[in-house]
Design a protein around this motif. Structure first.
Motif, PDB file in Angstrom:
ATOM      1  N   TYR A 138      31.727  28.960 -16.860  1.00 16.40           N
ATOM      2  CA  TYR A 138      32.698  27.895 -17.085  1.00 16.40           C
ATOM      3  C   TYR A 138      33.703  28.265 -18.162  1.00 16.40           C
ATOM      4  O   TYR A 138      33.430  29.060 -19.054  1.00 16.40           O
ATOM      5  CB  TYR A 138      31.978  26.598 -17.511  1.00 16.40           C
ATOM      6  CG  TYR A 138      30.761  26.323 -16.692  1.00 16.40           C
ATOM      7  CD1 TYR A 138      30.876  25.917 -15.369  1.00 16.40           C
ATOM      8  CD2 TYR A 138      29.485  26.518 -17.214  1.00 16.40           C
ATOM      9  CE1 TYR A 138      29.759  25.709 -14.598  1.00 16.40           C
ATOM     10  CE2 TYR A 138      28.366  26.311 -16.445  1.00 16.40           C
ATOM     11  CZ  TYR A 138      28.498  25.905 -15.138  1.00 16.40           C
ATOM     12  OH  TYR A 138      27.394  25.703 -14.365  1.00 16.40           O
ATOM     13  N   SER A 139      34.876  27.675 -18.053  1.00 14.89           N
ATOM     14  CA  SER A 139      35.799  27.607 -19.176  1.00 14.89           C
ATOM     15  C   SER A 139      35.780  26.150 -19.627  1.00 14.89           C
ATOM     16  O   SER A 139      36.325  25.276 -18.962  1.00 14.89           O
ATOM     17  CB  SER A 139      37.210  28.052 -18.775  1.00 14.89           C
ATOM     18  OG  SER A 139      37.703  27.280 -17.703  1.00 14.89           O
ATOM     19  N   ILE A 151      35.495  26.486 -13.284  1.00 14.23           N
ATOM     20  CA  ILE A 151      34.228  27.046 -12.839  1.00 14.23           C
ATOM     21  C   ILE A 151      34.480  28.249 -11.944  1.00 14.23           C
ATOM     22  O   ILE A 151      35.473  28.309 -11.205  1.00 14.23           O
ATOM     23  CB  ILE A 151      33.373  25.992 -12.090  1.00 14.23           C
ATOM     24  CG1 ILE A 151      32.008  26.572 -11.703  1.00 14.23           C
ATOM     25  CG2 ILE A 151      34.098  25.468 -10.858  1.00 14.23           C
ATOM     26  CD1 ILE A 151      31.038  25.549 -11.164  1.00 14.23           C
ATOM     27  N   ALA A 152      33.599  29.230 -12.035  1.00 14.84           N
ATOM     28  CA  ALA A 152      33.646  30.411 -11.166  1.00 14.84           C
ATOM     29  C   ALA A 152      32.228  30.944 -11.016  1.00 14.84           C
ATOM     30  O   ALA A 152      31.309  30.553 -11.752  1.00 14.84           O
ATOM     31  CB  ALA A 152      34.568  31.482 -11.735  1.00 14.84           C
ATOM     32  N   PHE A 153      32.052  31.863 -10.074  1.00 20.38           N
ATOM     33  CA  PHE A 153      30.741  32.417  -9.770  1.00 20.38           C
ATOM     34  C   PHE A 153      30.826  33.938  -9.706  1.00 20.38           C
ATOM     35  O   PHE A 153      31.876  34.516  -9.455  1.00 20.38           O
ATOM     36  CB  PHE A 153      30.230  31.879  -8.425  1.00 20.38           C
ATOM     37  CG  PHE A 153      30.272  30.379  -8.319  1.00 20.38           C
ATOM     38  CD1 PHE A 153      29.297  29.605  -8.915  1.00 20.38           C
ATOM     39  CD2 PHE A 153      31.302  29.750  -7.631  1.00 20.38           C
ATOM     40  CE1 PHE A 153      29.335  28.225  -8.821  1.00 20.38           C
ATOM     41  CE2 PHE A 153      31.351  28.372  -7.534  1.00 20.38           C
ATOM     42  CZ  PHE A 153      30.361  27.604  -8.132  1.00 20.38           C
ATOM     43  N   ARG A 154      29.702  34.570  -9.960  1.00 22.55           N
ATOM     44  CA  ARG A 154      29.535  36.011  -9.729  1.00 22.55           C
ATOM     45  C   ARG A 154      30.525  36.876 -10.506  1.00 22.55           C
ATOM     46  O   ARG A 154      31.028  37.877 -10.003  1.00 22.55           O
ATOM     47  CB  ARG A 154      29.609  36.309  -8.236  1.00 22.55           C
ATOM     48  CG  ARG A 154      28.498  35.626  -7.459  1.00 22.55           C
ATOM     49  CD  ARG A 154      28.592  35.859  -5.970  1.00 22.55           C
ATOM     50  NE  ARG A 154      27.384  35.351  -5.310  1.00 22.55           N
ATOM     51  CZ  ARG A 154      27.191  35.333  -3.997  1.00 22.55           C
ATOM     52  NH1 ARG A 154      28.128  35.806  -3.188  1.00 22.55           N
ATOM     53  NH2 ARG A 154      26.072  34.857  -3.490  1.00 22.55           N
ATOM     54  N   GLY A 155      30.844  36.465 -11.731  1.00 23.50           N
ATOM     55  CA  GLY A 155      31.679  37.287 -12.590  1.00 23.50           C
ATOM     56  C   GLY A 155      33.167  37.125 -12.401  1.00 23.50           C
ATOM     57  O   GLY A 155      33.950  37.873 -13.003  1.00 23.50           O
ATOM     58  N   LEU A 156      33.602  36.167 -11.591  1.00 22.88           N
ATOM     59  CA  LEU A 156      35.030  35.896 -11.447  1.00 22.88           C
ATOM     60  C   LEU A 156      35.515  35.029 -12.615  1.00 22.88           C
ATOM     61  O   LEU A 156      34.728  34.386 -13.306  1.00 22.88           O
ATOM     62  CB  LEU A 156      35.301  35.201 -10.118  1.00 22.88           C
ATOM     63  CG  LEU A 156      34.975  36.031  -8.870  1.00 22.88           C
ATOM     64  CD1 LEU A 156      35.167  35.200  -7.614  1.00 22.88           C
ATOM     65  CD2 LEU A 156      35.825  37.285  -8.814  1.00 22.88           C
ATOM     66  N   ARG A 157      36.820  34.991 -12.816  1.00 28.38           N
ATOM     67  CA  ARG A 157      37.377  34.267 -13.957  1.00 28.38           C
ATOM     68  C   ARG A 157      37.363  32.759 -13.687  1.00 28.38           C
ATOM     69  O   ARG A 157      37.920  32.295 -12.687  1.00 28.38           O
ATOM     70  CB  ARG A 157      38.797  34.756 -14.232  1.00 28.38           C
ATOM     71  CG  ARG A 157      38.836  36.120 -14.890  1.00 28.38           C
ATOM     72  CD  ARG A 157      40.245  36.618 -15.095  1.00 28.38           C
ATOM     73  NE  ARG A 157      40.799  37.142 -13.846  1.00 28.38           N
ATOM     74  CZ  ARG A 157      40.647  38.388 -13.424  1.00 28.38           C
ATOM     75  NH1 ARG A 157      39.953  39.236 -14.126  1.00 28.38           N
ATOM     76  NH2 ARG A 157      41.196  38.795 -12.301  1.00 28.38           N
ATOM     77  N   ILE A 162      40.552  28.853 -10.786  1.00 26.25           N
ATOM     78  CA  ILE A 162      41.650  29.447 -10.028  1.00 26.25           C
ATOM     79  C   ILE A 162      41.151  30.366  -8.905  1.00 26.25           C
ATOM     80  O   ILE A 162      41.865  30.619  -7.935  1.00 26.25           O
ATOM     81  CB  ILE A 162      42.602  30.203 -10.982  1.00 26.25           C
ATOM     82  CG1 ILE A 162      43.956  30.469 -10.305  1.00 26.25           C
ATOM     83  CG2 ILE A 162      41.969  31.496 -11.485  1.00 26.25           C
ATOM     84  CD1 ILE A 162      45.041  30.892 -11.245  1.00 26.25           C
ATOM     85  N   GLU A 163      39.918  30.875  -9.008  1.00 26.62           N
ATOM     86  CA  GLU A 163      39.390  31.760  -7.964  1.00 26.62           C
ATOM     87  C   GLU A 163      38.362  31.074  -7.081  1.00 26.62           C
ATOM     88  O   GLU A 163      37.686  31.730  -6.279  1.00 26.62           O
ATOM     89  CB  GLU A 163      38.792  33.009  -8.614  1.00 26.62           C
ATOM     90  CG  GLU A 163      39.836  33.834  -9.365  1.00 26.62           C
ATOM     91  CD  GLU A 163      39.371  35.225  -9.696  1.00 26.62           C
ATOM     92  OE1 GLU A 163      39.421  36.077  -8.790  1.00 26.62           O
ATOM     93  OE2 GLU A 163      38.964  35.470 -10.843  1.00 26.62           O
ATOM     94  N   THR A 164      38.228  29.754  -7.215  1.00 26.98           N
ATOM     95  CA  THR A 164      37.305  28.967  -6.398  1.00 26.98           C
ATOM     96  C   THR A 164      38.081  27.847  -5.738  1.00 26.98           C
ATOM     97  O   THR A 164      38.729  27.043  -6.429  1.00 26.98           O
ATOM     98  CB  THR A 164      36.178  28.380  -7.256  1.00 26.98           C
ATOM     99  OG1 THR A 164      35.504  29.438  -7.954  1.00 26.98           O
ATOM    100  CG2 THR A 164      35.183  27.613  -6.411  1.00 26.98           C
ATOM    101  N   GLN A 165      38.057  27.785  -4.420  1.00 24.17           N
ATOM    102  CA  GLN A 165      38.778  26.723  -3.735  1.00 24.17           C
ATOM    103  C   GLN A 165      38.108  25.373  -4.030  1.00 24.17           C
ATOM    104  O   GLN A 165      36.897  25.229  -3.885  1.00 24.17           O
ATOM    105  CB  GLN A 165      38.808  26.974  -2.226  1.00 24.17           C
ATOM    106  CG  GLN A 165      39.746  26.008  -1.504  1.00 24.17           C
ATOM    107  CD  GLN A 165      39.806  26.237  -0.012  1.00 24.17           C
ATOM    108  OE1 GLN A 165      39.869  25.295   0.760  1.00 24.17           O
ATOM    109  NE2 GLN A 165      39.790  27.495   0.401  1.00 24.17           N
TER     110      GLN A 165
END
Length: 774
Positions: A138-139, A151-157, A162-165
């Motif tokens: 999380y940020s 929120i993001a998963f698996r090491g994404l920012r 921004i990288e999770t729909q």
């Protein structure tokens, strides 16, 4: 439990209303609850193809009570029933093979049932709710300058997801699918029935993104003309949250609405927030087969941004603020029209059309020089320097048509899902405008126009299909394909840095992206299965990415698209009533990954450069295990229910070639481990959560520390959270504390607002709430 023909009913959802008790039937139609408090209760059963049934039961102290059901088939009721697969009594489960006309066979999915989780939902604390999902990061910036956490998963920012729909009730709620996929609005957690997360191979039915999808599913109206719910919560830092919902069912109408008003002075000076959000959902069952719906979501806010810190400032006092004149507002409006036609019990057509008309506006001190540069009054002008005004407005329409059908081949059921998405979006971006020298929220320009004024447009057409082939009763193979056509334009002007003159822009770009994937699922028992999948993924870089708003980094004008693929496999399910698990591995490959690198200018001064850093690979292990030890030897516990769960991920995210080969990816902790204990007895329940997140870096150089704090180490941190609920008839009392040990930590360094620099996460905060339902 049997149906009218005498067959056992498997996977029926059973809920004791107004409590946290929920479970599902096994292959013999059996179910069991422990620790249900004495008194009269209403027990609801629902499953696809049968009429939902509610029976009353009286529970006596120290006695076993048997409540049997005989379900009646009723295809007409199918459209109002949600089947969520195997769900533990503490709220974590996964989606079935087919749900809402969408194929999930072979995909890694998680479902969180909010009413079954003790958490700080009033403050939208993502760690306490979504922390059960392995690898979630999380940020934590809600209250620190952003309207919502990321929120993001698996090491994404994770910044702004921004990288999770991000979706609500199955439709897009982010600003722009490709030009600006940030999430400034998410519904209050108090208004949600469940949260669905689809990771890995989500691209074929939802889009080409690497980071998967998160879908916030709101509650629906109760099965009576009107039900009113009220929840009032107060806490540290002058936090106050008022939530009121109303819903019900009358004849062919079902409705649900809420209003939330939230405010806080903030745990840092200049961190006050005022926010109001509302929602209304109306559904009309026109015929037995045809249903229409309308939804409207609204958000209004005004956020005082306390600004970023340098490493030295953070070490001295993370609760300090050196900016008093930074403000942001993001008024959000989303309208959605839905329709559903049930051809038969096996075939369904759905259509969702979501219109987003929203804005994001900020006025702040120009942050050239970083957070170390003081915002002081000039002795010459006797006033502050002028601030910078930046504004964006969004108008988009996302339309999705889906059709699914089940049919037999030699007596074995098969499933086909096809559809098409049409997206049309327009975004106006204005920045660099000279603002006032004051300190209030003032978006007017003083003395000059904007430095740039651009209109971006994006058009997307994407047909897709997936088909599940069942081979026997255990094996299912699901191939799929998606075709993306994207067109982007940029019209307007920018200011030349050398001549200070406006330069017109009229640019156009088109993408054609064929994407393929394959999934597999094998039933190892009636409640467990093996799953595996692989799918191509893509992240197009259009013109709006080249002119981001409020960024202190230099942007590479030759940014290239990112392409690659996702793959994962694992084993999941339930063993008896006492063990729920999901153990898997994943692999993600990226070509030309976009990130930050630190460079030196002609004078030897460092600056951050956003560019295609190189190829990278994310690989690792994800495990979720939930054990109820009281149920190992007995299904009838006299001392309540105890659940022990662990969510762990190992993430090896590194650059595999280029100048940073062997370096760690940005904002990708290697270890994320969360352990929790939940206990419930009669009408009381409580959860204690311990979270450990290892260190990560903010740039591809793996810089330890920088003068402007935009890049550097993000240290490891350990957090403790406690939450509890006491239910007395239709009332509840909630008490808890987040960050129990008052850990000093942060999980975001940023080169844009609300920084640049370190954005500290919230200190220890207590909360107490009271709720009622009528």
């Amino acid at each position: 439990m049997k149906d009218s023909s005498g067959r056992w009913v498997e996977s029926a959802s059973i809920i004791i209303q107004d409590t946290k008790f929920a479970t599902s039937t096994d292959s013999k139609g059996r179910y069991h609850f422990d620790g249900v408090p004495a008194g009269e209760h209403s027990v609801m059963v629902s499953v696809v193809g049968y009429t939902p049934t509610i029976n009353k039961v009286i529970i006596k102290e120290n006695e076993n009570t048997v409540l049997d059901f005989r379900l009646e088939q009723n295809i007409r009721q199918l459209k109002t029933v949600d089947v969520m697969g195997s769900i533990s009594v503490n709220g974590m489960g996964h989606l079935p093979e087919l749900h809402g006309g969408i194929i999930y066979s072979g995909k890694k999915t998680e479902v969180l049932v909010l009413d079954s989780i003790d958490a700080n939902t009033a403050q939208n604390n993502p760690r306490e709710v979504l922390g059960r999902i392995p690898g979630s990061n999380y940020s934590e910036t809600e209250g620190g300058g952003f309207p919502s956490n990321g929120i993001a998963f698996r090491g994404l920012r994770p910044t702004q997801s921004i990288e999770t729909q991000t979706r609500q009730n199955g439709y897009n709620i982010a600003a722009d699918l490709y030009g600006y996929p940030e999430s400034y609005y998410i519904p209050p957690l108090e208004a949600l029935e469940r949260i669905e997360v689809i990771r890995g191979a989500s691209s074929l039915q939802f889009g080409p993104q690497f980071g998967g999808l998160i879908n916030y599913v709101t509650k629906s109206g109760a099965n009576k003309p009107m039900e009113l719910a009220v929840q009032q919560t107060g806490g540290s830092h002058a936090f106050f949250n008022s939530y009121v919902s109303m819903g019900g069912k009358y004849k062919k109408w079902n409705y649900f609405s809420y209003l939330q008003c939230k405010s806080t002075q903030g745990w840092r000076p200049n961190g006050d927030v005022r926010q109001a959000s509302g929602f209304i959902k109306m559904e009309y069952q026109a015929t037995d087969k045809f249903k229409l719906g309308f939804e409207y979501s609204v958000l209004r806010n005004r956020i005082h941004m306390a600004g970023g810190l340098t490493d030295a400032q953070f070490e001295k006092d993370p609760g300090e603020s050196y900016r008093a004149r930074n403000w942001l507002s993001s008024p959000w409006n989303i309208l959605c029209f839905t329709s559903e036609y049930q051809f038969s019990d096996k075939s369904m057509l759905t259509f969702k059309s979501a219109i987003n008309t929203s804005d994001r506006d900020l006025v702040w001190k120009n942050e050239e020089g970083g957070p170390a540069e003081a915002d002081s009054i000039s002795p010459i002008t006797n006033s502050y320097v002028q601030r910078e005004v930046q504004r964006e407005s969004f108008l988009s329409s996302t339309n999705e048509l889906r059709f699914s059908t089940r049919y037999n081949i030699k007596g074995v059921s098969q499933t086909l899902a096809v559809g098409v998405r049409y997206f049309q979006g327009s975004m106006t971006r204005q920045g660099g405008g000279p603002g006032s020298a004051g300190s209030d929220f003032d978006l007017k320009l003083y003395g000059a126009p904007y430095e740039y004024d651009l209109v971006f447009s994006t058009t997307n057409v994407a047909p897709f299909f997936e088909h599940t082939f069942h081979i026997g009763k255990r094996l299912a193979i699901t191939p799929g394909f998606r075709y993306e056509w994207i067109a982007s334009t940029s019209i307007g002007y920018v200011t030349d840095d050398n001549t200070a003159l406006p330069v017109s822009s009229d640019l156009r770009q088109t993408w054609i992206l064929p994407l393929a994937g394959l999934g597999m699922q094998f039933k190892t028992s009636s409640t467990t299965n093996l799953y595996a999948n692989v799918s191509e993924a893509y992240e197009p870089t259009n013109y709006s990415n080249l002119t981001p708003l409020g960024v202190s980094s230099v942007i590479d004008p030759n940014l290239k698209d990112v392409e690659g693929y996702n793959a994962d496999m694992g084993w999941r399910g339930m063993i008896g009533d006492f063990l729920n698990f999901d153990v898997g591995i994943f692999y993600m490959s990226f070509k030309d990954e976009i990130g930050l690198e630190t460079r030196l200018d002609n004078l030897g001064n460092p600056f951050t450069f956003r560019t295609n850093v190189g190829n990278s690979v994310h690989q690792g292990l994800e495990t979720y295990v939930e054990l109820n030890p009281f149920k190992i030897f007995s299904t009838d516990s006299k001392i309540g229910n105890l659940s022990i769960f662990n969510s762990y991920s190992y993430i090896d995210a590194k650059y595999v070639d280029g100048p940073f080969k062997g370096n760690w990816e940005e904002m990708a902790p290697v270890h994320i481990d969360r352990c929790g204990i939940s206990y419930s007895y009669q009408r009381f329940s409580a959860t204690f959560l311990l979270s450990n997140t290892s260190e990560s870096y903010a740039d591809a150089n793996n810089t330890i520390e920088s003068s402007d704090a935009v890049v550097g180490l993000i240290p490891a941190y350990r957090l403790m959270d406690f939450s509890s609920t006491l239910r007395i008839k239709n009332y509840n009392i909630r008490l808890g504390v987040s960050n129990l040990t008052d850990e000093k930590y942060f999980n975001l360094r940023t080169d844009e607002y609300p920084g640049p620099g370190i954005i500290p996460a919230m200190s220890r905060s207590f909360y107490a709430g009271f709720g009622a339902k009528f």
